[in-house]
Every structure is written in structure tokens, then in C-alpha cells.
Design a protein around this motif. Structure first.
Motif, mmCIF file in Angstrom:
data_model
loop_
_atom_site.group_PDB
_atom_site.id
_atom_site.type_symbol
_atom_site.label_atom_id
_atom_site.label_comp_id
_atom_site.label_asym_id
_atom_site.label_seq_id
_atom_site.Cartn_x
_atom_site.Cartn_y
_atom_site.Cartn_z
ATOM 1 N N ALA A 90 1.257 -1.177 0.239
ATOM 2 C CA ALA A 90 0.250 0.097 0.073
ATOM 3 C C ALA A 90 0.954 1.244 -0.081
ATOM 4 O O ALA A 90 0.231 1.981 -0.256
ATOM 5 C CB ALA A 90 -0.752 -0.001 1.029
ATOM 6 N N GLU A 99 -1.885 -6.677 -8.012
ATOM 7 C CA GLU A 99 -1.692 -5.246 -7.574
ATOM 8 C C GLU A 99 -0.694 -4.420 -7.987
ATOM 9 O O GLU A 99 -1.260 -3.360 -8.647
ATOM 10 C CB GLU A 99 -2.000 -5.936 -5.775
ATOM 11 N N LYS A 136 3.118 1.568 -3.687
ATOM 12 C CA LYS A 136 1.496 1.886 -4.611
ATOM 13 C C LYS A 136 1.243 3.556 -4.489
ATOM 14 O O LYS A 136 1.301 4.522 -5.275
ATOM 15 C CB LYS A 136 0.695 1.451 -4.375
ATOM 16 N N LYS A 177 -1.152 -4.292 -11.064
ATOM 17 C CA LYS A 177 -2.106 -2.347 -11.947
ATOM 18 C C LYS A 177 -1.552 -1.323 -11.317
ATOM 19 O O LYS A 177 -1.889 -0.087 -11.945
ATOM 20 C CB LYS A 177 -3.409 -2.921 -10.839
ATOM 21 N N ALA A 178 -0.942 -1.056 -10.324
ATOM 22 C CA ALA A 178 -0.365 0.223 -9.865
ATOM 23 C C ALA A 178 0.865 -0.031 -10.996
ATOM 24 O O ALA A 178 1.163 2.043 -11.637
ATOM 25 C CB ALA A 178 0.501 -0.230 -9.014
ATOM 26 N N LYS A 191 -13.402 -11.518 -5.345
ATOM 27 C CA LYS A 191 -13.059 -10.963 -4.735
ATOM 28 C C LYS A 191 -14.336 -10.220 -5.312
ATOM 29 O O LYS A 191 -15.253 -9.006 -4.415
ATOM 30 C CB LYS A 191 -11.709 -10.228 -4.550
ATOM 31 N N ALA A 237 -9.456 -12.380 -8.217
ATOM 32 C CA ALA A 237 -10.130 -10.954 -8.355
ATOM 33 C C ALA A 237 -11.441 -11.135 -8.885
ATOM 34 O O ALA A 237 -12.325 -10.261 -8.061
ATOM 35 C CB ALA A 237 -9.208 -10.474 -9.518
ATOM 36 N N GLU A 273 -4.824 -15.890 -10.936
ATOM 37 C CA GLU A 273 -4.667 -14.228 -10.433
ATOM 38 C C GLU A 273 -5.971 -13.608 -10.465
ATOM 39 O O GLU A 273 -7.291 -13.160 -10.497
ATOM 40 C CB GLU A 273 -3.359 -13.458 -10.784
#
Length: 879
Positions: A573, A602, A576, A605-606, A879, A876, A872
Motif C-alpha cells: 500500500a 495489485e 503504491k 495494476k499500480a 473478490k 480478482a 490471479e
């Protein structure tokens, strides 16, 4: 060659000193050289000249009866002192003059040496057309740094002697002769013209120059002083495009250094076959003609602008203020390299300058980790030219930046101006810079010089972070991984005061006050940092910071002023948030590197968002490299969008990144790009190499080899152009086909004389790469070709041959490298050849087993990536 000298020393770095290295000192001075006058007549077709060298010497001591001058492979005809012939001895390297009358203090001597030179080996170069290159221009130019002036005139050849100089030279019409200082006379004499140049400010012998050619002259000016560009006729537009900012640069540096440009003119002469990028001869810089940009090259080539400002900066640092000994060359080379950073800041912006600095730091770090580690100041070497490496250029630049960040802008420029003003027209050593800093600012920076200049290395930091919500404490643990564990008093440790910033986005802070949860995108523009400075001096230290709120990101070494490497160990976190919001581009790049190491969807994507949105192209370039390291199909999707980036540097980086993702999809994308073309030469060149890299890999849907070879052959036949950039890319693409005889046959064609030089050099280097998987018979062909090429004496050819041989995995390459090391006249080539020998010996040992393992691993990686990508996606969705 004994094995031991390639063994690494105890801190895991190869030593800089090779066998035969010894301490070098300036010779004792018999007196002060006051003036040097060369009067020469050139015979260009015969590559020869004759004339005289007169030296006016003011003795320092009584009773000297023998003078020793440097003079290599000159034909010495006579020596006179005050018109009286003297007896002399000459051993081919030094000229010993037996003075008929011993020296007396204050009584000047005029020494006149008549001499001639035929086919000189170094120092002065004759360029002319031949049957292979009928369009080559006719030119003569000199190159003195470091100790090559002795190859073209007799002199006391070391930088500690400064004198005025004069050159009178006879050349055939219509050629022009350009030299240092001012043109004081020209005389027509039949088919010849005599040019007479005079340099009234003192300078060392290595900065005396002569350049002769049928040049176009473009005139500009700065404050009434002539600023001229000399190029081959027909390239006038390229000259303006490439050098047109010079007057503005002169103004900029005159102000920064606090000393108006000190010479009567500034000429830049672009010459053919130049053996450096540029050379800062006093008032007359020589540049390689390969720096001239056409319109399309100027899209994504700032190297020329950097080269122009680098050589110009030397007119102060190097020419006005001269180093006393080669061991202090970092003073001038570091500042010339730092002036590239300063100009980037002036002409573009602070962020681009920061990125430029990062690239400089990396170039030095790469040399430090893979070649050798050394103190920046050392007088132990075989030849002075060995010192001209990334430790004095790029690391030197980083050291100047650290001085600036220690002092702050105002005091830094005060110190630099004091240094220039106090030492104008004199010689300096590193201690003089320290003294000027102390005189101007009261600051003693010896602690910084002790750590970064007088010893080798830099800190490698590992930084970990955790948050204790109950106590509202941020914990930062900093480890200096360059020092061995348990070695707290180790000489490898650095002792530095480092600012650590805790970042909050303004939006977030405001929202918290209002009790609103804010999800809008963070931006680097509206982040604020709460900064603490800590002393880092042990191998591992933990620091605790009381904070009102949990920070969104952590900036280690705010503004990134220290030369270092950094590995961030933060939660995803925080990484990012840093990638999105840290105002410093270098911190965003460190966050991207850390995210790529974490991998996963994650992080992907960042990084993909950053490749699309980061305001600085340099960060987008770096993010593309990091995305390619994540083995997920989604990383590929993120990358492809980068091909639409307006910035050519970013598109190039994306294409190069695709070479890591060897799939049928990446092949199709690159093939499409090659068919469509790109405004940038470099993007097309990268695509030409990458298509070879992908097509030659073990893909499930393997593109037909002959189809790709045909495409690359098409590029070679059709894409001749600026500096052969695109065709050199196709050559690199062919070299990827290591088992293909057809690819090898094409390469061998392009090593022939008559092939444009940049393309030929690229092809010679490629022979090393392609040799890896060829049949024994084809390997013999490659070795035969390189054995033939090793006989060529041109510097750039020798460097290319050494690079090719260093990539090979056969003991025979060692023999060819040894013969190159023994016969070359160039210290840089000799060192290269010896370093490549150690690479070959390493290749022979480990390569065979490794290759099989690598192929197996690649296949497993491919299967693993498909499974992980599917997993993955499922996660995703769930979720």
C-alpha cells in the motif's frame, strides 16, 4: 598473464590496478615553459609533415645542463638553443638535449627543434578517401589528451606546465586550418594557404590542437565574441540544430561560474573518425561528426546537447582552471558532467535534471559493481587514460551534486565561483577545491571527500518500514548492506545525515478533517512531507518517529541527493502511494522497482497506471522496464498501452521491455510496429533487435525463422540513414539467432570494408553474440574473421573486436585478445582486451551447463506464468 590479478579483492570488487601499474608523479621542472610555437607544413597525401617546434623556457635553477622532452616516433633533425646547434640523444620516446651552456636563473632559453613525421601512430590523424570509402572527406586533426601531444610535437608533456602557444601551418587550398586562440594572419602561397593562429592565454600541451578540412563555417556570436561551427559542407542545417544553443550555454555557464567566457572565440569542429565524443581544446572543441542530428534524430536525442554543454564547461573547468596531475581529473570531468545536469535543469526542469542524475549514478554503479572499484583520486595506474572512466565522469558529477546539497544553492555557487576566480590560469589539485569551499562558505567538507572521493564505493541501503497504530509510531530500519554483518566499525560503512520524509496527500488530510473517506486519485502535486533528519552510521539502525497520523508513503533521503543504491522493503500500500504521490521522481522509480519485486496483480495494476499517468517521461521509461519483470499476462496488457505514449523515449523503453516477454503476442505487437514504422529511429532500431530476441526464443507458436530473417534483411537493404541506427538494430536482431547459419552469413557480409563505419562496428560486435550457438565450423569462420579484423589499427574497430571476443566461449578467443593487447598503440584498448580475457575465461567455465539450465527454466517460467495469470484473474473475480 597471471591468474591472480583478476581474482577479486576482499570486498568482492575487482581491483583497478592491473599488473604493471605503478605510482605516477609529475617530473621535476627545469623551468617555466613560457611559449610554444609550431611552424608546420602538411603533406596530406603522404600523411606526413615537417617543420619546427620552438619552446621558450625560463629556468628555475642554475646549473641545469641537460633537458628531457617527450617526443615519440618523431624524426628529430636538429636542435638549437639561441641559434647555436646543441648535441642531443633521442631514443624514440624522449629527446635529451645536452646544453652547451648550463642554465642561469632569469636567463631565458629559446629551444628550436627541426623535425618531421611520417604516418604518425597517434596525436595527429590523417583522414582521406580510399577505395573502400571514396566519399570520406580529407581532414587532419589532433588529439592530445592525455599524453598524446608528444606524438605530434616535442614538448614537456604533462598538465602541470602552462604556456601560451602559436601554430602556423601550411595546407593546400581549399582546406581551412583551425587552431587555438585567434587567427592573426593568412597568406596565399601558390596552391597553398598559410594559417597563423595565436593563443595568448596559458594552457597545457594536451589542449593544443589543429583541425584541417574543407569545412562549411557557420557564424554565431556571444557578447561580440565569435562562436563558430565547422562541419562538412551540406550539413549546415544539422550544425545549427545540434550546436545552435551554444551562445545561450556560454551565457548560462559564465553566470554560474562567476567568470565570463575567458577566450577570444569559441569554435566547434565536427570531424570524421574522431576517437572520442568530443575534446575541449582551448577555445576550439573537436566533436565527432556523429553528434550532428538530422530532424528525425532530434526527436529523442539529447546526447548531442549534453556533449556540447560538457565540452563547453571544460573551457572553465580544465582549460581556464587546469588540473596539475591526471589523478585529479575528476575535478574537471565531474564538473563538465554535472554541467549536463545543470543545463537540463535550466533548459527543461528540476525533475528531468533529477532523472539525468539518476542515470549518471547508475552508469557509475554499473562500473563499480561489474568492472572495478577505485578511489576517485589515485596516481597508481599503467597509463593515465585508464583514469578516464565512470568514476571521474558520472561519480564526479554525483559528488558535485552532494556538495551542492550540503551547502545549499547560494553557498554552492559562491564556492564554485571562488574556486574559479582564485585559480584562473593556474593548476589545481583536489585539495584546492576543498580550500575554496572552506574559504567561501566556512564549511569543511572533508568528511564527504573522505567517504566518496579518497576511497572507492558508495552506500547500499535497505530500508524497512512498519507502523504501530496504538503508539502512533513509525519505525524505519536502515541497513548498510555493503558492509559485512557484524562489522560495525567497518571501513566500508558510511556516516551520513539523511532526511526521511513521511508523505500525506493534501486531499487526504483535508478529508480526514471533514470525516470523509476520499478515494480520488492522489497526485504528486498535492502531497506534503513531514521530514526528519537522522544520522546513519552503523550497519543496521532502527529509528522511531512519533506521528499524528499514519503516513501514506515514506521517502528515504528526501530529494535523493546522496549517491547510493536503495532497496525499499515497505508494504504494498505504501509503495503504491509513493509511486503515485511522491513529488520526487527518483523516489517514484525506487517504489516501482520495489513493486516489481513484489509482483502480483495489485503491483501490476499500480505500475500500469503509472506508465499511463506519471507526469515525467523518465519515470514512465523506468516503469516499463519494471512491468516486464512481472511474470503475469496482465503485465503485458499494461505495457502495450505504453506504445501509444507521445514520448519516443517511453515507446523505446516499452519495445525493449517486450524483449523480456517472449510470447506469440509480444512477437505480433513488435512485428506490427516494424511494419508501421515509428517517427523515432531509436524505436525502430529497438524493435528490429527485439523481434530477433523474441523470434529466436522457445515459443510454443514459433514464428518461422526465415520469415523474420527476411524482414531483418529487408531493413538492412532499405533503411540506411542517420548514423546507421536502424540498420544497427537489425544487425543486433540477427545476432539473436545464435544457431542460424543464414543469420551469420548476413553478418559476415556486413563486416566488410566499404560498409558504413557505424554499421560495420555494430556488426563486428554482433559476431560475439551470435557465436554462442553456432556449429564448430561456423565458430571457426567467426574466429578467422576476428583474427583478420584484429590487424586493423583504427581505435573504434579494435574496441569492437575486443567486445566481440569477450562474449565468446572458446579458449581461441583468449589468444586473439592477447595479440590485440600486445600490438595495440592505445592504452584503453589494451585494458579492454585484458578485461575481456577474464570474461572469456569465466564463460568457458560455466556457460555450457548454464545454457541448458536456462532453457529448461525459460520453459517452466512460461508455463508458470500462464497458470499464475489465470489464478490471479480467478481471485480478482471472486473478490
Amino acid at each position: 598473464m597471471s591468474k591472480s590479478y583478476f581474482d577479486t579483492d576482499n570486498n568482492g570488487h575487482k581491483p583497478f590496478e592491473l599488473p604493471g601499474a605503478r605510482p605516477h608523479y609529475n617530473p621535476d621542472r627545469p623551468g617555466q615553459v613560457e611559449h610554444i610555437f609550431l611552424d608546420l607544413s602538411l603533406d596530406i597525401p603522404k600523411q606526413s609533415y615537417q617543420g619546427s617546434c620552438s619552446i621558450r623556457l625560463l629556468p628555475i635553477r642554475n646549473g641545469i645542463d641537460r633537458l628531457t622532452l617527450d617526443a615519440v616516433n618523431l624524426n628529430i633533425e636538429s636542435v638549437q638553443v639561441e641559434d647555436v646547434p646543441q648535441t642531443f640523444d633521442y631514443d624514440g620516446e624522449q629527446l635529451f638535449i645536452q646544453l652547451a651552456e648550463a642554465t642561469q636563473i632569469g636567463k631565458r632559453l629559446l629551444i628550436a627543434i627541426a623535425y618531421s613525421v611520417a604516418k604518425p601512430q597517434r596525436g595527429i590523424y590523417f583522414i582521406q578517401p580510399d577505395k573502400h570509402y571514396p566519399n570520406k572527406p580529407t581532414q587532419v586533426w589532433t588529439q592530445g589528451e592525455d599524453e598524446d601531444s608528444r606524438f605530434w610535437f616535442p614538448c614537456f608533456d604533462y598538465p602541470g606546465q602552462l604556456s601560451t602557444s602559436e601554430i602556423r601551418v601550411r595546407v593546400p587550398n581549399p582546406l581551412v586550418a583551425i587552431s587555438n586562440g585567434e587567427l592573426i594572419d593568412t597568406t596565399e602561397d601558390g596552391d597553398d594557404k598559410i594559417y597563423h593562429w595565436s593563443q595568448q592565454q596559458v594552457h597545457p600541451t594536451y589542449l593544443m590542437t589543429l583541425a584541417v578540412g574543407d569545412f562549411a563555417e557557420i557564424r554565431d556570436e556571444w557578447m561580440g565574441k565569435p562562436v563558430t561551427y565547422y562541419v562538412e559542407k551540406g550539413r549546415e542545417e544539422d550544425a545549427k540544430r545540434s550546436m545552435g544553443k551554444t551562445p545561450r550555454m556560454i551565457e548560462f555557464l559564465s553566470q554560474k561560474y562567476g567568470y565570463p567566457y575567458p577566450f577570444p572565440k569559441y569554435a566547434q569542429v565536427c570531424v570524421d573518425d574522431f576517437i572520442f565524443g568530443g575534446m575541449e581544446n582551448t577555445s576550439t572543441t573537436l566533436l565527432t561528426d556523429r553528434c550532428l542530428l538530422d530532424e528525425r534524430a532530434a526527436l529523442d536525442n539529447r546526447n548531442t546537447e549534453s556533449l556540447v554543454v560538457h565540452e563547453l564547461a571544460h573551457q572553465w573547468f580544465g582549460d581556464l582552471v587546469v588540473i596539475k596531475h591526471w589523478s585529479h581529473a575528476w575535478i574537471k570531468e565531474g564538473m563538465a558532467s554535472y554541467s549536463e545536469v545543470m543545463w537540463t535543469e535550466q533548459e527543461y526542469n528540476l525533475e528531468e535534471a533529477a532523472y539525468y542524475r539518476l542515470l549518471e549514478a547508475r552508469r557509475y554503479i554499473s562500473e563499480d559493481s561489474s568492472r572495478y572499484r577505485r578511489p576517485m583520486v589515485t596516481h597508481v595506474y599503467r597509463e593515465a587514460i585508464e583514469l578516464y572512466d565512470r568514476h571521474i565522469y558520472e561519480k564526479g558529477s554525483c559528488v558535485y551534486h552532494m556538495i551542492r546539497s550540503q551547502l545549499g544553492d547560494e553557498l554552492f555557487w559562491q564556492a564554485i565561483q571562488t574556486f574559479v576566480q582564485d585559480n584562473a590560469h593556474k593548476t589545481v589539485e583536489t585539495i584546492d577545491l576543498l580550500r575554496a569551499i572552506e574559504k567561501a562558505t566556512g564549511h569543511n567538507l572533508l568528511f564527504l571527500f573522505d567517504q566518496y572521493v579518497y576511497r572507492g564505493g558508495h552506500p547500499d541501503f535497505k530500508v524497512a518500514y512498519s507502523w504501530d497504530g496504538d503508539a502512533k509510531l513509525a519505525k524505519i530500519t536502515v541497513t548498510q548492506t555493503q558492509a559485512a554483518e557484524g562489522k560495525n566499525g567497518s571501513k566500508d560503512l558510511f556516516d551520513l545525515k539523511i532526511p526521511i520524509g513521511f508523505g500525506y496527500s493534501q486531499q487526504e488530510a483535508r478529508s480526514e478533517e471533514l470525516g470523509v473517506k476520499n478515494n480520488s486519485k492522489l497526485s504528486t502535486q498535492n502531497s506534503k512531507l513531514k521530514t526528519f533528519t537522522v544520522r546513519v552510521h552503523e550497519r543496521e539502525q532502527s529509528f522511531y518517529f512519533p506521528l499524528e497520523n499514519k503516513p501514506q508513503f515514506i521517502s528515504f533521503d528526501v530529494e535523493n541527493n546522496y549517491l547510493k543504491t536503495v532497496a525499499l522493503e515497505y508494504p504494498i500500500a505504501e509503495l503504491k502511494a509513493q509511486l503515485e504521490s511522491d513529488p520526487d521522481p527518483i523516489s517514484r522509480i525506487y517504489a516501482a522497482e520495489a513493486l516489481a519485486k513484489k509482483g502480483g496483480l495489485e503491483a501490476t495494476k499500480a505500475l500500469s497506471a503509472s506508465l499511463k499517468n506519471d507526469p515525467l517521461w523518465g519515470v514512465r521509461v523506468e516503469v516499463a522496464k519494471q512491468l516486464a519483470k512481472i511474470n503475469l499476462d496482465q503485465a503485458f496488457d499494461g505495457l502495450i498501452l505504453g506504445l501509444k505514449d507521445k514520448n519516443a523515449y517511453v515507446r523505446r523503453s516499452v519495445v525493449e521491455a517486450l524483449a523480456q516477454i517472449k510470447t506469440a503476442e509480444s512477437y505480433k505487437v513488435v512485428r506490427g510496429l516494424l511494419q508501421k514504422g515509428d517517427p523515432s529511429y531509436y524505436v525502430e532500431a529497438a524493435a528490429s533487435r527485439v523481434i530477433g530476441a523474441i523470434a529466436s526464443a522457445n515459443l510454443e507458436e514459433k514464428p518461422k525463422e526465415d520469415k523474420v530473417l527476411k524482414q531483418l534483411k529487408g531493413i538492412l537493404e532499405e533503411k540506411a540513414g542517420w548514423n546507421e541506427v536502424v540498420r544497427s538494430g537489425a544487425i543486433a536482431g540477427l545476432a539473436e539467432f545464435k544457431t542460424s547459419e543464414a543469420a551469420l552469413n548476413l553478418l559476415i557480409e556486413y563486416t566488410k570494408l566499404g560498409v558504413p563505419q557505424p554499421l560495420r562496428l555494430a556488426t563486428i560486435r554482433a559476431l560475439g553474440k551470435i557465436s554462442g550457438g553456432q556449429s564448430p565450423a561456423n565458430l571457426e569462420r567467426i574466429l578467422e574473421k576476428l583474427t583478420e579484423l584484429v590487424k586493423e589499427t583504427f581505435f573504434l574497430t579494435q574496441v569492437a573486436v575486443a567486445a566481440a571476443l569477450g562474449q565468446m566461449e572458446t579458449p581461441k578467443a583468449v589468444g586473439i585478445l592477447r595479440s590485440l593487447a600486445e600490438q595495440t598503440a592505445d592504452g584503453r584498448v589494451r585494458r579492454n582486451a585484458e578485461e575481456e580475457i577474464s570474461k572469456v575465461q569465466k564463460n568457458i567455465g560455466s556457460e555450457k551447463t548454464l545454457r541448458q539450465l536456462r532453457e529448461d527454466f525459460d520453459q517452466l517460467k512460461q508455463q508458470n506464468q500462464e497458470l499464475r495469470s489465470r489464478l490471479e484473474n480467478l481471485e480478482a473475480k471472486s473478490k
